[in-house]
Enzyme design. Structure first.
Site: not given
Ligand code: T1G
Length: 702
Positions: A410, A431, A443, A481
């Site tokens: 991540s 991801h 992602e 993130n």
């Protein structure tokens, strides 16, 4: 090629829409349909008409671009067509193969009868665009299928399988060759002199349309539809189908449609619709780049993520080996998967047979040699760079030469992982978001050496898995993130200054997030968030709030321990005075005088840093376009789609306000919190993100 072909089959005229790829009802199609209907009406040799679509599709509905531009109102409109259809003295039968959605299904509903192929799907998905069916759909659907079915189908916008549509009297027959079956039905209607069934005239008042039905349904969807206009107007429109005279009911549906069409929510949802599709376009990828076909897959790690990823492949019909070196851990992982499918069967969303068939595609293995010739391997082991590098080195040694090696990390460095292999061109980030078999966002992250073919492969894989792929460049946190770090930190800074967890979460849930930031932390596990944070070094002029550390130290790990930022009874959260005391203690230690913080300040101080970091991600080329960032946040982080995503929302709210907030925060938060240069430029120029594209080579690397 005309947009609608016209041919005679004996005494039956066949009108076929031909507007690839999805037979959207653009002006040329509407014109062609009107000409065909008039030609058939005026030709004595024609005794019946069949309406169909070519290319395996009936129609995906009105042309969404035309709705945005207003061209949908250029005559002949759908309603003009429907008036002509209802005036027809000759039987009109729809032959539906593939999909009939939105205005396409509304045209079919205006026919006297409808035949579908067994694999056909019908539906009124306008709600997903912030609209309601504007061509009689709420009226005719309700008259045929009843208000209860109409409420479910039209507020969800979900496709309806042919078999279910038959049960609901939305289809009159199902045939493997719907065109032939439709012609046969038309001839039978002629032969039997069947009275033409005008669907808008079925049942003046529908007995089951009781006040209780609507009150219950409004209560039932209140939480999910909170703040949204279209679901509310859809219910109103279906209600008037049951309670008002026909003419008035149709007039009200039109009024509600125009109200939705002109709403900011419709603009936002249309933006998201096209943004999802735009995200598949990768500038700089040679147009002849062929994705690697993915016929078999493997997943390393049978934990929550690995199990969910394996299910994603199996759900798409792709056989997948799930590797876990510990046989106990493997069995645990397989048991979780079995329970997930059993739960879907119990919910009725999957048949027992389908579940068994899908489950059979997942093969548990404990030996790397058993990975065989998987076309792609997705690593989903613990978030440790050292461990991932070790796994990739082993994969590199055993995987077939063509195999793509993907990591579900991540935030870790794709290049560092690729460096542990001899095939960096075939290493890429994929991801997934938890639960991986449910969340739509994928992602994808390109490393410095990731090849065009590998990128094309994982972008195509996203669509195959029924997900929405977005490509990110390689940096700490990629797109989602990396932005989330600022959102999460600011929530804690607001707690230090006087806000409470329940106030912050109430404000963000009122804005439209499914869950506020503190409730999300409790769901994901505060120890998880703290561990990720410990792995990061902040710039010298920044700090973390000590609150999360104190919460974890107090054993308040979140839902899984029954307490976190809240106390939990199951999933039900309640305010915990211990947390209030903990937070106030931190404020005292920091010498911060707590104050009442207005809701508006909370909203801006949480969303503006998100947008500001998004602007940085855009100017660094980590994201190709701002709308990709919107797609990431809507489909990966619960940002309300009817607000368009963070970047779209900020443009509507005014980028200058974002710049002002960041200028206010930078002195206390650190230089990175200052306004992004791109944002200052756009705000100064009064322009939006639409004009900004990353360099032709696609995202650069952080
Ligand atoms: N209008 C314009 N373009 C459309 C379109 C539409 N209705 N549907 C799809 N496209 C484009 C899409 O942008 C893409 O373009 C290409 O077609 C392939 O689509 C009066 C007012 C039909 C299930 O909401 O759900 O009718 O990227 O990649 O995965 O009441 O498209 O290639 O340039 O999605 O096979 C209601 C929307 C309209 C259906 C096919 N209808 N479309 O999925 O292909 S409002 C909808 C879809 C209405 C009336 C109201 C899907 C699909 P490009 P795709 P797909």
């Amino acid at each position: 090629m005309t947009a609608v072909s016209y041919r005679l089959q004996g005494e039956v005229a066949v009108l076929a829409i031909a507007n690839p790829p999805v037979n959207a009802l653009s002006l040329p199609v509407r014109t062609g349909l009107m000409e065909g209907l008039r030609r058939a009406a005026g030709d004595d040799a024609v005794e019946a008409v069949v309406l169909t679509g070519s290319g395996g599709v009936f129609s995906s509905g009105a042309d969404i671009n035309e709705i945005a531009s207003g061209a949908a109102l250029t005559p002949p409109t759908l309603r003009d067509l429907q008036e002509t259809m209802e005036a027809s003295r000759k039987p009109l039968v729809a032959a539906i193969d593939g999909i009939a959605f939105g205005g396409g299904f509304e045209i079919a509903l205006t026919c006297h009868w409808r035949v579908g192929s067994s694999s056909a799907r019908v539906g009124l998905p306008e709600v997903k665009l912030g609209l309601l069916p504007g061509a009689g759909g709420t009226q005719r659907f309700t008259r045929l299928a009843g208000p209860a079915a109409a409420l479910e189908a039209i507020t969800s916008g979900a496709p309806i399988a042919a078999s279910r549509a038959l049960e609901l009297h939305l289809l009159d027959a199902i045939g493997d060759d719907p065109l032939a079956a439709a012609i046969e039905l038309a001839r039978a209607a002629l032969h039997e002199r069947r009275p033409l069934r005008v669907t808008s005239e079925i049942g003046e008042h529908l007995p089951e349309g009781t006040a209780e039905l609507f009150a219950d349904f409004r209560r039932r969807i209140a939480a999910k539809a909170r703040g949204q206009l279209a679901p509310a107007r859809i219910i109103d429109s279906i209600e008037v189908a049951c309670t008002r005279p026909r003419e008035e009911a149709f007039r009200l549906e039109r009024q509600y449609f125009l109200e939705c069409r002109d709403s900011p929510q419709r603009k936002a949802l249309t933006h998201v619709f096209f943004a999802e599709r735009e995200a598949r376009r990768i500038p700089g990828l040679p147009p002849d780049t062929e994705p690697l076909p993915i016929r078999t897959a493997a997943v390393i790690g049978a934990g929550t993520m690995g199990g969910g990823i394996a299910m994603s492949f199996a759900n798409a019909g792709i056989p997948v080996a799930l590797l876990e070196v510990s046989s106990e851990a493997l069995e645990r992982g397989l048991e979780v998967i079995r329970r997930n499918y059993a739960a879907s069967v119990a919910r009725g969303s999957l048949t027992q047979a389908r579940a068994a068939q899908t489950l059979a595609l997942i093969r548990g293995v404990s030996d790397y040699q058993a990975l065989g010739d998987a076309d792609i391997v997705v690593e989903a082991v613990f978030e440790s760079l050292a461990l991932k590098r070790e796994v990739f080195a082993r994969l590199d040694a055993v995987a077939a030469a063509h195999t793509v090696l993907a990591t579900n990390t991540s935030t870790l460095d794709i290049d560092a992982i690729a460096a542990s292999t001899h095939r960096p061109a075939q290493v890429v980030g994929t991801h997934f978001f938890s639960p991986a078999n449910v969340m739509k966002l994928l992602e994808n992250v390109r490393g410095r050496q990731t090849s065009a073919r590998t990128i094309a492969t994982v972008m195509a894989l996203g669509k195959t898995l029924g997900k929405i792929p977005v490509l990110a460049g390689n940096c700490d946190g990629f797109i989602g993130n990396r932005m989330l770090m600022f959102y999460g930190s600011e929530a804690e800074f607001l707690l230090e200054e006087g806000a409470t967890p329940e106030q912050i979460d109430r404000v963000m849930e009122g804005f439209g997030f499914a869950m506020g930031p503190l409730a999300v932390r409790d769901l994901a596990g505060n120890d998880v968030g703290f561990l990720i944070r410990k792995g990061r070094t902040l710039p010298a002029d920044e700090r973390w709030s000590p609150i999360l550390e104190r919460i974890v130290a107090a054993g308040r790990l979140g839902q899984k321990t029954g307490k976190g930022f809240y106390r939990y009874e199951g999933r039900t959260r309640s305010v915990d005075p211990e947390v209030t005391a903990l937070i106030e203690g931190v404020s005292r230690e920091l010498g911060v005088r707590r104050r009442a913080i207005p809701d508006e300040e909370i909203l801006e101080r949480l969303l503006h840093p998100l947008v500001n970091e998004g602007a940085r991600i855009l100017e660094e080329g980590i994201a190709i376009r701002a709308s990709d960032i919107d797609v990431v946040y809507v489909y990966g982080y619960g940002f309300p789609a009817w607000r368009g995503g963070p970047m779209f929302w900020a443009e509507q709210a005014g980028l200058t306000r974002v710049v002002e907030t960041m200028r206010r925060l930078a002195p206390t938060h650190g230089a990175r919190w200052g306004p992004a240069a791109l944002l200052e430029r756009l705000a100064r120029e009064g322009s939006g993100f639409g004009s900004v594209r990353s360099p032709a080579g696609g995202p650069r690397h952080g």
